[in-house]
Design a protein around this motif. Structure first.
Motif, PDB file in Angstrom:
ATOM      1  N   VAL A  87      84.188  -5.168  90.316  1.00  0.00           N
ATOM      2  CA  VAL A  87      83.421  -6.564  91.045  1.00  0.00           C
ATOM      3  C   VAL A  87      83.311  -6.596  92.757  1.00  0.00           C
ATOM      4  O   VAL A  87      82.224  -7.237  92.785  1.00  0.00           O
ATOM      5  CB  VAL A  87      85.226  -7.228  90.607  1.00  0.00           C
ATOM      6  CG1 VAL A  87      84.755  -8.757  91.354  1.00  0.00           C
ATOM      7  CG2 VAL A  87      85.490  -7.661  88.713  1.00  0.00           C
ATOM      8  N   ALA A  88      83.739  -5.236  93.190  1.00  0.00           N
ATOM      9  CA  ALA A  88      83.783  -5.679  94.848  1.00  0.00           C
ATOM     10  C   ALA A  88      82.281  -5.371  94.732  1.00  0.00           C
ATOM     11  O   ALA A  88      81.176  -5.871  95.552  1.00  0.00           O
ATOM     12  CB  ALA A  88      85.034  -4.594  95.128  1.00  0.00           C
ATOM     13  N   GLY A  89      81.785  -4.443  93.942  1.00  0.00           N
ATOM     14  CA  GLY A  89      80.802  -3.619  93.895  1.00  0.00           C
ATOM     15  C   GLY A  89      79.964  -4.774  93.847  1.00  0.00           C
ATOM     16  O   GLY A  89      78.394  -4.760  94.212  1.00  0.00           O
ATOM     17  N   GLU A 116      76.039  -6.318  96.011  1.00  0.00           N
ATOM     18  CA  GLU A 116      75.276  -6.037  95.883  1.00  0.00           C
ATOM     19  C   GLU A 116      74.911  -7.327  95.803  1.00  0.00           C
ATOM     20  O   GLU A 116      73.638  -7.271  95.868  1.00  0.00           O
ATOM     21  CB  GLU A 116      74.912  -5.962  94.359  1.00  0.00           C
ATOM     22  CG  GLU A 116      75.448  -3.973  94.851  1.00  0.00           C
ATOM     23  CD  GLU A 116      75.078  -2.847  92.871  1.00  0.00           C
ATOM     24  OE1 GLU A 116      75.017  -3.780  92.511  1.00  0.00           O
ATOM     25  OE2 GLU A 116      75.407  -2.275  93.249  1.00  0.00           O
ATOM     26  N   GLY A 117      75.701  -8.403  96.252  1.00  0.00           N
ATOM     27  CA  GLY A 117      74.977  -9.488  95.333  1.00  0.00           C
ATOM     28  C   GLY A 117      74.322 -10.618  94.840  1.00  0.00           C
ATOM     29  O   GLY A 117      73.854 -11.422  93.742  1.00  0.00           O
ATOM     30  N   ASP A 118      75.181  -9.199  93.508  1.00  0.00           N
ATOM     31  CA  ASP A 118      75.012  -9.894  91.559  1.00  0.00           C
ATOM     32  C   ASP A 118      75.695 -11.048  91.251  1.00  0.00           C
ATOM     33  O   ASP A 118      75.989 -11.892  90.321  1.00  0.00           O
ATOM     34  CB  ASP A 118      74.969  -8.212  90.774  1.00  0.00           C
ATOM     35  CG  ASP A 118      73.713  -7.696  91.182  1.00  0.00           C
ATOM     36  OD1 ASP A 118      72.911  -7.991  91.618  1.00  0.00           O
ATOM     37  OD2 ASP A 118      73.736  -6.546  91.072  1.00  0.00           O
ATOM     38  N   LEU A 119      77.016 -11.381  92.158  1.00  0.00           N
ATOM     39  CA  LEU A 119      78.051 -11.889  92.164  1.00  0.00           C
ATOM     40  C   LEU A 119      78.052 -12.916  93.247  1.00  0.00           C
ATOM     41  O   LEU A 119      78.537 -12.778  94.331  1.00  0.00           O
ATOM     42  CB  LEU A 119      79.274 -11.297  91.576  1.00  0.00           C
ATOM     43  CG  LEU A 119      80.408 -11.881  90.875  1.00  0.00           C
ATOM     44  CD1 LEU A 119      80.279 -12.159  89.527  1.00  0.00           C
ATOM     45  CD2 LEU A 119      81.543 -10.314  90.709  1.00  0.00           C
ATOM     46  N   GLU A 120      78.585 -14.369  92.914  1.00  0.00           N
ATOM     47  CA  GLU A 120      79.641 -14.769  93.959  1.00  0.00           C
ATOM     48  C   GLU A 120      80.576 -15.592  93.321  1.00  0.00           C
ATOM     49  O   GLU A 120      80.595 -14.928  92.484  1.00  0.00           O
ATOM     50  CB  GLU A 120      78.746 -16.407  93.813  1.00  0.00           C
ATOM     51  CG  GLU A 120      77.207 -16.340  94.489  1.00  0.00           C
ATOM     52  CD  GLU A 120      76.410 -17.102  94.648  1.00  0.00           C
ATOM     53  OE1 GLU A 120      76.894 -18.681  94.318  1.00  0.00           O
ATOM     54  OE2 GLU A 120      74.670 -17.429  94.249  1.00  0.00           O
ATOM     55  N   LEU A 121      81.555 -15.697  94.745  1.00  0.00           N
ATOM     56  CA  LEU A 121      82.599 -15.562  95.069  1.00  0.00           C
ATOM     57  C   LEU A 121      83.046 -17.030  94.357  1.00  0.00           C
ATOM     58  O   LEU A 121      83.763 -16.973  93.164  1.00  0.00           O
ATOM     59  CB  LEU A 121      83.269 -15.990  95.991  1.00  0.00           C
ATOM     60  CG  LEU A 121      85.173 -15.973  95.970  1.00  0.00           C
ATOM     61  CD1 LEU A 121      85.717 -15.005  95.931  1.00  0.00           C
ATOM     62  CD2 LEU A 121      85.342 -16.114  97.553  1.00  0.00           C
ATOM     63  N   GLY A 122      82.161 -18.079  94.289  1.00  0.00           N
ATOM     64  CA  GLY A 122      82.741 -19.784  93.599  1.00  0.00           C
ATOM     65  C   GLY A 122      82.470 -19.333  91.952  1.00  0.00           C
ATOM     66  O   GLY A 122      82.578 -20.159  90.750  1.00  0.00           O
TER      67      GLY A 122
END
Length: 62
Positions: free
Chosen positions: A38-40, A44-50
């Motif tokens: 998840v951190a990776g 990388e920008g594939d996942l947003e915290l929201g």
């Protein structure tokens, strides 16, 4: 690196942890691997915290 090779290496790491360290070590390695994944993806920008806090019916995402 190919995703199949990464999956194989992760499976081997979990297998070694389970064999040599027991079930507790297996769970620890699996949990740390999931956190690292998840951190990776986040870095990388594939996942947003929201993405973790939105409901399925939330249409604010454009």
């Amino acid at each position: 690196m190919n995703m199949a090779v990464i999956g194989m290496v992760a499976g081997m790491a979990l297998g070694f942890a389970g064999y040599f360290g027991g079930f507790g070590a297996f769970l620890l390695v699996a949990a740390l691997g999931a956190i690292g994944f998840v951190a990776g993806r986040f870095l990388e920008g594939d996942l947003e915290l929201g993405d973790f806090f939105r409901t399925r019916g939330d249409d604010r995402r454009r």
